[in-house]
Scaffold this motif. Sequence first.
Motif, mmCIF file in Angstrom:
data_model
loop_
_atom_site.group_PDB
_atom_site.id
_atom_site.type_symbol
_atom_site.label_atom_id
_atom_site.label_comp_id
_atom_site.label_asym_id
_atom_site.label_seq_id
_atom_site.Cartn_x
_atom_site.Cartn_y
_atom_site.Cartn_z
ATOM 1 N N ASN A 81 0.849 -1.193 0.000
ATOM 2 C CA ASN A 81 0.000 0.000 0.000
ATOM 3 C C ASN A 81 0.883 1.241 0.000
ATOM 4 N N PRO A 82 0.745 2.087 -1.010
ATOM 5 C CA PRO A 82 1.627 3.256 -1.096
ATOM 6 C C PRO A 82 1.294 4.313 -0.048
ATOM 7 N N ILE A 83 2.339 5.025 0.382
ATOM 8 C CA ILE A 83 2.132 6.195 1.241
ATOM 9 C C ILE A 83 1.983 7.386 0.302
ATOM 10 N N LEU A 84 0.784 7.888 0.203
ATOM 11 C CA LEU A 84 0.484 8.905 -0.798
ATOM 12 C C LEU A 84 0.853 10.299 -0.300
ATOM 13 N N THR A 85 1.521 11.038 -1.180
ATOM 14 C CA THR A 85 1.839 12.438 -0.881
ATOM 15 C C THR A 85 0.643 13.328 -1.182
ATOM 16 N N TYR A 86 -0.091 12.966 -2.232
ATOM 17 C CA TYR A 86 -1.258 13.743 -2.651
ATOM 18 C C TYR A 86 -2.453 12.804 -2.816
ATOM 19 N N HIS A 87 -3.624 13.362 -2.844
ATOM 20 C CA HIS A 87 -4.835 12.571 -2.999
ATOM 21 C C HIS A 87 -5.628 13.060 -4.205
ATOM 22 N N VAL A 88 -6.526 12.221 -4.669
ATOM 23 C CA VAL A 88 -7.341 12.568 -5.833
ATOM 24 C C VAL A 88 -8.163 13.820 -5.529
ATOM 25 N N GLY A 89 -8.138 14.748 -6.471
ATOM 26 C CA GLY A 89 -8.885 15.990 -6.310
ATOM 27 C C GLY A 89 -8.072 17.129 -5.732
ATOM 28 N N GLN A 90 -6.864 16.817 -5.233
ATOM 29 C CA GLN A 90 -6.040 17.869 -4.630
ATOM 30 C C GLN A 90 -5.422 18.749 -5.709
ATOM 31 N N ARG A 91 -5.340 20.040 -5.421
ATOM 32 C CA ARG A 91 -4.742 20.995 -6.348
ATOM 33 C C ARG A 91 -3.237 21.059 -6.084
ATOM 34 N N VAL A 92 -2.453 21.014 -7.162
ATOM 35 C CA VAL A 92 -0.994 21.044 -7.041
ATOM 36 C C VAL A 92 -0.413 21.991 -8.086
ATOM 37 N N ARG A 93 0.839 22.387 -7.825
ATOM 38 C CA ARG A 93 1.564 23.220 -8.775
ATOM 39 C C ARG A 93 2.821 22.462 -9.209
ATOM 40 N N VAL A 94 3.163 22.538 -10.496
ATOM 41 C CA VAL A 94 4.375 21.906 -11.018
ATOM 42 C C VAL A 94 5.547 22.823 -10.718
ATOM 43 N N ILE A 95 6.516 22.316 -9.941
ATOM 44 C CA ILE A 95 7.647 23.163 -9.552
ATOM 45 C C ILE A 95 8.911 22.853 -10.340
ATOM 46 N N LYS A 96 8.969 21.666 -10.987
ATOM 47 C CA LYS A 96 10.111 21.375 -11.856
ATOM 48 C C LYS A 96 9.727 20.288 -12.848
ATOM 49 N N ASP A 97 10.100 20.533 -14.086
ATOM 50 C CA ASP A 97 9.852 19.559 -15.146
ATOM 51 C C ASP A 97 10.533 20.059 -16.409
ATOM 52 N N THR A 98 10.932 19.122 -17.258
ATOM 53 C CA THR A 98 11.583 19.514 -18.513
ATOM 54 C C THR A 98 10.585 20.066 -19.521
ATOM 55 N N ASN A 99 9.312 19.786 -19.298
ATOM 56 C CA ASN A 99 8.270 20.301 -20.185
ATOM 57 C C ASN A 99 7.870 21.700 -19.719
#
Length: 368
Positions: free
Chosen positions: A245-263
């Motif tokens: 069972n994974p320890i989830l950092t985020y849950h479905v429906g939660q709003r997040v911001r992308v802080i790093k990505d090559t895209n």
Amino acid sequence: MTKEIQDRTWASLPKEAREEIRLIFLMPSKYDYPQSIRRCLLDIYGDNITSDTEPEEMLMVKRSFLITQYKEAKEREKQEVENGAIEMASQYLGMQRIMNILFGDKCLFDKEQSCVSISTPTPKYHIGKKIVWLGKERTISAVYPDNPIMYEFEGCTGMLTEDQIDSCNNPNAELEHRLEQTSVQVEPKYKFSLGQKVILHFYGGETGIISERLPPQDGIVWNCYKVKGLPHHIWRENELDPYDNPILTYHVGQRVRVIKDTNLAILHKIGTIEEVPVDAHHDMYKVRFANGYAHLEASKLEPFTEPTPKFNAGDKVKIVDKAIVTFGNTATIQGYAGKESENMYWVDDKIGLYSESQIESYTEENKE
């Protein structure tokens, strides 16, 4: 290939093999097989692959074994007749007749073989014979008329030749040790336990529950397993992973911001978690944006909390940004437009979209 041959070919397969062929045919994408494989299977087995009807079970036997049994029955019949044991001879004759009914001339050697005189060695010892080996009495449980003749003993999986049995008065310690060791069955060390939840590779990453554990099959080195729901499919140990069972950092429906990505198209964008990892071995979240989605690790995201707007719809404001042509104008807030680097607001249609730093509340003091 005619329908009759296709049916006979399909019926001759073990049930487990038919199940495997159905999996390959019905789910080629999971096995990464080309379409030509499916066409080939269809040519060989016809519509049996997609049929729910199981053929009548067919029994199979090696022809060499059948020929040996038939030949032995015939010889024993002759011996019993010579000994005057007519009842025993009748039993061996009945065995020959049954084999003839079932297999016909398949009980006999091929024409070429029948012309050759085959010398079969006569066993010196017989089943049930007891011998003493290093002070222990052992009983012969099976005799194999090979060349040399081999004997198997109760409680041992090793076999001895006649010469080795004859030498029992001069025991060979190494051979005795082999007999003792082979009688011990070592339980394989299984990675997964019964009832354990596992991830099924090559099956879309779905999960299953271990229902049966098997030793290595058909010469492979991996322990094998069966899972609930697919009782006829055997999974090798390297095709499974433990489900944690994974320890989830985020849950479905939660709003997040992308802080790093090559895209760069999604960098600093705000999205909503749509799917979370299925197990602890994966850390990919599906994030939905206004114009699409992306699968991102938790380390590339941060929680985003919707800010509390400073202004509400209907508030009267003054434009205070000197860099724009509408500087000094007054306007009415039409609604909150969300946050990018800061809160944004829709104002009068004549003015448009403004950030929180570009406007301030209109008062008597700042009306000039």
